[in-house]
Motif scaffolding. Structure first.
Motif, PDB file in Angstrom:
ATOM      1  N   GLY A 299     -55.434 -40.342  26.775  1.00 20.27           N
ATOM      2  CA  GLY A 299     -56.577 -39.452  26.622  1.00 20.27           C
ATOM      3  C   GLY A 299     -57.842 -40.217  26.291  1.00 20.27           C
ATOM      4  O   GLY A 299     -58.915 -39.968  26.862  1.00 20.27           O
ATOM      5  N   VAL A 300     -57.747 -41.164  25.361  1.00 18.94           N
ATOM      6  CA  VAL A 300     -58.904 -41.973  24.968  1.00 18.94           C
ATOM      7  C   VAL A 300     -59.437 -42.753  26.170  1.00 18.94           C
ATOM      8  O   VAL A 300     -60.645 -42.770  26.437  1.00 18.94           O
ATOM      9  CB  VAL A 300     -58.517 -42.930  23.823  1.00 18.94           C
ATOM     10  N   ALA A 301     -58.529 -43.401  26.913  1.00 17.49           N
ATOM     11  CA  ALA A 301     -58.946 -44.215  28.056  1.00 17.49           C
ATOM     12  C   ALA A 301     -59.592 -43.359  29.146  1.00 17.49           C
ATOM     13  O   ALA A 301     -60.539 -43.790  29.816  1.00 17.49           O
ATOM     14  CB  ALA A 301     -57.736 -44.956  28.624  1.00 17.49           C
ATOM     15  N   THR A 302     -59.091 -42.145  29.320  1.00 13.97           N
ATOM     16  CA  THR A 302     -59.664 -41.240  30.314  1.00 13.97           C
ATOM     17  C   THR A 302     -61.091 -40.859  29.938  1.00 13.97           C
ATOM     18  O   THR A 302     -61.997 -40.835  30.787  1.00 13.97           O
ATOM     19  CB  THR A 302     -58.796 -39.978  30.438  1.00 13.97           C
ATOM     20  N   ILE A 303     -61.313 -40.560  28.669  1.00 14.71           N
ATOM     21  CA  ILE A 303     -62.666 -40.231  28.212  1.00 14.71           C
ATOM     22  C   ILE A 303     -63.584 -41.439  28.362  1.00 14.71           C
ATOM     23  O   ILE A 303     -64.744 -41.303  28.787  1.00 14.71           O
ATOM     24  CB  ILE A 303     -62.634 -39.743  26.757  1.00 14.71           C
ATOM     25  N   MET A 304     -63.084 -42.619  28.049  1.00 20.29           N
ATOM     26  CA  MET A 304     -63.883 -43.832  28.223  1.00 20.29           C
ATOM     27  C   MET A 304     -64.300 -44.002  29.685  1.00 20.29           C
ATOM     28  O   MET A 304     -65.445 -44.368  29.980  1.00 20.29           O
ATOM     29  CB  MET A 304     -63.088 -45.055  27.758  1.00 20.29           C
ATOM     30  N   ALA A 305     -63.362 -43.735  30.603  1.00 23.19           N
ATOM     31  CA  ALA A 305     -63.666 -43.867  32.029  1.00 23.19           C
ATOM     32  C   ALA A 305     -64.762 -42.899  32.449  1.00 23.19           C
ATOM     33  O   ALA A 305     -65.642 -43.240  33.266  1.00 23.19           O
ATOM     34  CB  ALA A 305     -62.400 -43.645  32.849  1.00 23.19           C
ATOM     35  N   LEU A 306     -64.750 -41.689  31.917  1.00 23.36           N
ATOM     36  CA  LEU A 306     -65.799 -40.717  32.228  1.00 23.36           C
ATOM     37  C   LEU A 306     -67.147 -41.162  31.661  1.00 23.36           C
ATOM     38  O   LEU A 306     -68.190 -41.014  32.315  1.00 23.36           O
ATOM     39  CB  LEU A 306     -65.429 -39.346  31.662  1.00 23.36           C
ATOM     40  N   LEU A 307     -67.130 -41.691  30.443  1.00 24.02           N
ATOM     41  CA  LEU A 307     -68.383 -42.100  29.810  1.00 24.02           C
ATOM     42  C   LEU A 307     -69.056 -43.241  30.575  1.00 24.02           C
ATOM     43  O   LEU A 307     -70.288 -43.278  30.690  1.00 24.02           O
ATOM     44  CB  LEU A 307     -68.117 -42.519  28.364  1.00 24.02           C
ATOM     45  N   GLU A 308     -68.277 -44.167  31.104  1.00 19.18           N
ATOM     46  CA  GLU A 308     -68.883 -45.317  31.772  1.00 19.18           C
ATOM     47  C   GLU A 308     -69.098 -45.097  33.269  1.00 19.18           C
ATOM     48  O   GLU A 308     -69.692 -45.936  33.940  1.00 19.18           O
ATOM     49  CB  GLU A 308     -68.031 -46.570  31.548  1.00 19.18           C
ATOM     50  N   SER A 309     -68.654 -43.947  33.786  1.00 15.56           N
ATOM     51  CA  SER A 309     -68.788 -43.681  35.225  1.00 15.56           C
ATOM     52  C   SER A 309     -70.249 -43.475  35.613  1.00 15.56           C
ATOM     53  O   SER A 309     -71.064 -43.013  34.822  1.00 15.56           O
ATOM     54  CB  SER A 309     -67.968 -42.447  35.600  1.00 15.56           C
ATOM     55  N   LYS A 310     -70.560 -43.799  36.862  1.00 14.54           N
ATOM     56  CA  LYS A 310     -71.912 -43.618  37.379  1.00 14.54           C
ATOM     57  C   LYS A 310     -71.946 -42.659  38.576  1.00 14.54           C
ATOM     58  O   LYS A 310     -73.033 -42.329  39.071  1.00 14.54           O
ATOM     59  CB  LYS A 310     -72.502 -44.972  37.785  1.00 14.54           C
ATOM     60  N   ASP A 311     -70.798 -42.230  39.064  1.00 12.68           N
ATOM     61  CA  ASP A 311     -70.772 -41.425  40.285  1.00 12.68           C
ATOM     62  C   ASP A 311     -69.903 -40.174  40.178  1.00 12.68           C
ATOM     63  O   ASP A 311     -69.501 -39.597  41.182  1.00 12.68           O
ATOM     64  CB  ASP A 311     -70.283 -42.278  41.456  1.00 12.68           C
ATOM     65  N   ILE A 312     -69.595 -39.737  38.938  1.00  8.88           N
ATOM     66  CA  ILE A 312     -68.774 -38.546  38.723  1.00  8.88           C
ATOM     67  C   ILE A 312     -69.671 -37.395  38.278  1.00  8.88           C
ATOM     68  O   ILE A 312     -70.457 -37.544  37.327  1.00  8.88           O
ATOM     69  CB  ILE A 312     -67.680 -38.798  37.677  1.00  8.88           C
ATOM     70  N   ALA A 313     -69.559 -36.257  38.969  1.00  9.81           N
ATOM     71  CA  ALA A 313     -70.347 -35.075  38.597  1.00  9.81           C
ATOM     72  C   ALA A 313     -69.771 -34.463  37.324  1.00  9.81           C
ATOM     73  O   ALA A 313     -68.559 -34.232  37.227  1.00  9.81           O
ATOM     74  CB  ALA A 313     -70.311 -34.060  39.735  1.00  9.81           C
ATOM     75  N   HIS A 314     -70.651 -34.199  36.354  1.00 10.86           N
ATOM     76  CA  HIS A 314     -70.160 -33.653  35.086  1.00 10.86           C
ATOM     77  C   HIS A 314     -71.285 -32.974  34.314  1.00 10.86           C
ATOM     78  O   HIS A 314     -72.463 -33.337  34.445  1.00 10.86           O
ATOM     79  CB  HIS A 314     -69.541 -34.753  34.226  1.00 10.86           C
ATOM     80  N   PRO A 315     -70.948 -32.008  33.466  1.00 11.37           N
ATOM     81  CA  PRO A 315     -71.922 -31.399  32.556  1.00 11.37           C
ATOM     82  C   PRO A 315     -72.214 -32.352  31.403  1.00 11.37           C
ATOM     83  O   PRO A 315     -71.652 -33.460  31.344  1.00 11.37           O
ATOM     84  CB  PRO A 315     -71.188 -30.144  32.072  1.00 11.37           C
ATOM     85  N   PRO A 316     -73.063 -31.985  30.450  1.00  4.87           N
ATOM     86  CA  PRO A 316     -73.256 -32.830  29.265  1.00  4.87           C
ATOM     87  C   PRO A 316     -71.903 -33.059  28.573  1.00  4.87           C
ATOM     88  O   PRO A 316     -71.122 -32.125  28.383  1.00  4.87           O
ATOM     89  CB  PRO A 316     -74.198 -32.010  28.387  1.00  4.87           C
TER      90      PRO A 316
END
Length: 485
Positions: free
Chosen positions: A120-137
């Motif tokens: 879970g932690v690693a998945t959140i880290m991947a989202l935080l450092e992503s530059k091309d994933i669509a996401h809300p705040p």
């Protein structure tokens, strides 16, 4: 870093999991992983803060076009259960986890893997450092000390979080969406005893119980796995007829792990050696026959050793063994409202005897608060009858299901559209932090989900590679469907 694992897909998740697992992070010793996470957020240039108990919060602005969506709080815990095989040389305080890839599974070498909750932690880290994933705040909440008291969740004050929806990424079957969990309480029994000198003519033995599966004392409690403390107690109880005397006893190490191993040192009168060993072998055979379908690797050994000079007095010894024998272990009650859900259970987690002191630790769980305390009181009565002082501590609430949750409706639809089958909407018998967080954030809408992890809280812990890919795909689609404010 294990290169083969770091190159698995989704690569950003596995690379971060490998980096995380290089940082020692046993429960209550999270200083290094807290610093690691603070540095991670700061390096990305995002708002990064640590609250007064050590929880880390990182906020990332929405991607273009998603600025008006509701803020999502993504939550996982930083600590991990530290269990290892008795023949594994490993120091959780100083060493990173040594991983290996076997087919579709990532495992550790003789220790827990930390997929609970490192994936879970690693998945959140991947989202935080992503530059091309669509996401809300996004608001990432990394809590501490989930495994040994949930003190991070308890210590998080109201008003800190800004998210309206919480996605807890800490469950272990990829076809489930959790909307409820059990609460728990630690039941600790202690007493002292007078040590007696060994009797002339006594000989010493060492007994070991090992090879059990162990596992999560909530998620695995219904599977009928052997409990090393209860098995050892049964063996020692059989020795009462042969004037057996206990010199030392130790089994289990963590409250939330089914004990896999136990070790005892005893004396027996030399004249009763043959009859005692015959009775011992008989009980071992009975236990192995009873557990033959679930504990095929169970090992019980008894070996001669030097005679112990000090042993327990007969009165205290008898009360100890009778108390543990009477103490309930395993499923106590199934839910009458949710089919197949364990409602109430107990794990006789830790037993330690030596130097005139006895310590017994249990973790009692229930999705019904009154049921939790009813079983805790039953255990208290049992141990008090055996002369123990009993205390309750670390009580935490369950998470009451909300079947009308908006985020539940969203996640169910996304799952069904993606995988052409409906997910299982469940409550679990583990302890999730959602119930605690909900006390200070009662309006926050919550669900929990995660990849498939087997054997959590034991050295057999493993996570499915294909399941992580499924979980990642599911999460990214959920983020696209978050509604406007």
């Amino acid at each position: 870093m294990n290169k083969a694992i770091a190159q698995l897909e989704p690569r950003s998740v596995w690379t971060n999991f490998s980096k995380l697992n290089a940082v020692p992070r046993p429960s209550k010793k999270e200083e290094r992983v807290i610093a690691f996470m603070m540095d991670f957020g700061s390096t990305l240039g995002f708002e990064t803060l640590k609250d007064e108990v050590g929880n880390v919060i990182i906020r990332k602005p929405a991607s273009p076009g998603f600025e008006n969506r509701k803020m999502i709080t993504l939550q996982s815990h930083l600590d991990m259960v530290h269990q290892k095989n008795s023949d594994t040389e490993f120091n959780f305080d100083t060493q990173g986890i040594q991983m290996r890839l076997e087919g579709d599974w990532v495992k550790a070498n003789g220790t827990t893997l930390g997929a609970d909750n490192g994936m879970g932690v690693a998945t959140i880290m991947a989202l935080l450092e992503s530059k091309d994933i669509a996401h809300p705040p996004l608001e990432a909440l990394f809590t501490i000390d989930e495994e040994t008291g949930m003190t991070g969740a308890f210590g998080l004050k109201g008003g800190i979080l800004k998210g309206e929806i919480l996605l807890n990424l800490d469950t272990e079957e990829d076809d489930e969406i959790d909307i409820g969990c059990a609460g728990g309480v630690d039941v600790t029994a202690k007493r002292s005893y007078n040590e007696k000198s060994s009797v002339h003519g006594d000989i010493g033995f060492e007994i070991k119980v090992s090879g059990l599966k162990g596992g999560h004392s909530g998620m695995d409690i219904h599977k009928g796995f052997g409990n090393a403390n209860k098995i050892m107690n049964r063996l020692l109880f059989a020795g009462l007829s042969y004037n057996m005397r206990i010199a030392a006893l130790e089994g289990g190490s963590l409250r939330n792990a089914i004990p896999r191993e136990s070790h005892a040192v005893i004396n027996i009168n030399k004249s009763q050696k043959i009859s005692f060993l015959a009775a011992f072998d008989k009980v071992v055979s009975e236990i192995k026959a009873e557990l033959r379908f679930v504990e095929k690797e169970l090992k019980v050994s008894i070996e001669p050793r030097k005679t112990s000079k000090k042993v327990m007095g007969l009165g205290a010894q008898g009360k100890l063994l009778k108390g543990i024998y009477a103490a309930h272990n395993g499923v106590y009650k199934m839910s009458t409202s949710i089919p197949g859900l364990v409602e109430t259970s107990n794990n006789v987690a830790k037993v330690k005897v030596g130097n005139g002191e006895i310590h017994i630790g249990c973790l009692t769980r229930s999705s019904v608060e009154t049921g939790k305390m009813d079983l805790a009181q039953a255990l208290k009565a049992t141990f008090e009858l055996a002369g123990f002082e009993v205390n309750f501590s670390g009580s935490y609430p369950g998470w009451n299901p909300n079947p009308n949750s908006e985020i539940l409706k969203i996640t169910k639809k996304v799952y069904t559209d993606l995988f052409s089958v409906e997910p299982r909407v469940v409550a679990c018998h583990a302890g999730l932090e959602c119930g605690i967080l909900g006390q200070n954030y009662p309006e926050m809408d919550m669900v929990s989900f995660g990849p498939t992890i087997h054997g959590a809280h034991s050295p057999d812990e493993r996570v499915s590679v294909s399941s992580v890919q499924k979980f990642w795909k599911f999460l990214l689609e959920i983020l696209k469907e978050i509604p406007s404010k």
